[in-house]
Design a protein around this motif. Sequence first.
Motif, PDB file in Angstrom:
ATOM      1  N   ASP A  33      -2.193   3.292  -2.118  1.00 47.64           N
ATOM      2  CA  ASP A  33      -3.665   3.059  -2.288  1.00 47.64           C
ATOM      3  C   ASP A  33      -3.894   1.821  -1.542  1.00 47.64           C
ATOM      4  O   ASP A  33      -2.882   1.006  -1.036  1.00 47.64           O
ATOM      5  N   ASN A  34      -5.301   1.497  -1.496  1.00 49.91           N
ATOM      6  CA  ASN A  34      -5.455   0.114  -0.697  1.00 49.91           C
ATOM      7  C   ASN A  34      -5.112  -0.988  -1.512  1.00 49.91           C
ATOM      8  O   ASN A  34      -5.163  -0.847  -2.843  1.00 49.91           O
ATOM      9  N   SER A  70      -4.729  -5.569  -2.154  1.00 46.15           N
ATOM     10  CA  SER A  70      -4.645  -7.014  -1.556  1.00 46.15           C
ATOM     11  C   SER A  70      -4.578  -7.647  -2.733  1.00 46.15           C
ATOM     12  O   SER A  70      -4.650  -7.560  -3.931  1.00 46.15           O
ATOM     13  N   GLU A  98       0.856  -1.243   0.076  1.00 36.64           N
ATOM     14  CA  GLU A  98      -0.083   0.056   0.123  1.00 36.64           C
ATOM     15  C   GLU A  98       0.826   1.152  -0.104  1.00 36.64           C
ATOM     16  O   GLU A  98       0.671   2.325  -0.631  1.00 36.64           O
TER      17      GLU A  98
END
Length: 384
Positions: free
Chosen positions: A236-237, A239, A231
Amino acid sequence: MNKLTTAVWEITMGCNMRCKHCGSSCAEALPDELNTSEALEVCDQLKDLGLKVITLSGGEPTTRSDWHIIAKRLVDNGIITSIITNGWLIDENFIHNAITSGIRSVCLSIDGLEKTHDFIRRSGSFNKSIKALKELRKNNISTSVITSINKENICELEELYQLLSDLGVNSWQLQIALPMGNFAKRPEWLIEPQDILSIIDFAYNKIGGKLLIVLADCIGYYSNKDIKVNENFLNDNWSWTGCGAGKHVIGILHNGDIVACTSIRDKTLVAGNIREKSLKSIWESPDSFKWNRNFDSSKLKGFCRECRYTERCLGGCSNSHYCINGSFESENRYCAYNVEMKKWKKYLESLNDISEIDNVIEKAAALKHQDLYKIACEIKQSKL
């Protein structure tokens, strides 16, 4: 429909080094290499497919005299273009060609401090790389470094960080040296699964520092710290949502063979060759890259199949499975989350007081941490 966004192109197998960890076992340029005209046609086909980002690699791409011509066509086609080099041939002419071709970034491979790097790569190469980084920065060219981590250099990361920071390097990618190519002959150099946590801890502790650290796709997944590192890089986010090979990434080999990933070179997994078919037809064929496009979590084995993240993660980097275990379905022992759960299991097995295990069960239940909850319950049952 899978959308192509990123590519890596090995424009030559020729190299002026004989690195002990080279995954492609590069040596001399091969006779079936794409010529300039063929390479420029590939550039145009990549534009038609809407490619956004590409990295030119090798071999050593600068041993190919037309590398900058290929790069310029890619840039003119609106594709963000970078190059990975060992730095040996970086001089005023290279810098001129990099600038005029519009190269976005020049990435150098540095695999340790001077003694280690030169041992792995070539005597004198470390100092050439340091000089190259200084010259590139002086000419306002963005620089990055890639380090393939093995047992020979893992203890040098801190000193390397300080050196690269002082040199003004923009970013530093850390990746695991995997047992393929030349490195397959040196299994004793492969790091241990638990070393993954040390690497992630190192990167996590550098968040906010002068040098931006990037974790390659072979390092992760779903530990809190590796998520934070990614991140920080992306701002930014983030996963992990599974290996992108053949889904939004392709590899182009020196002879025009199209693969899902340049690290996965098995001849049976080549989707086609641009001398025989258009890149568009290869990419859009339902038969291309089926090994990954049609992969689902039910095919995974071991902890990866039981993991709470299995349907999203799909076992992490496909090449890690393939190189280390010989199959895409095998458990990824180098997954950070897997290593963390094994550490918890070992700790819980060491406890003799059932009430301490109950405390872990209660906390895992409260956090809805199903993997830890399951492990703790199983160990409690075995001790009753």
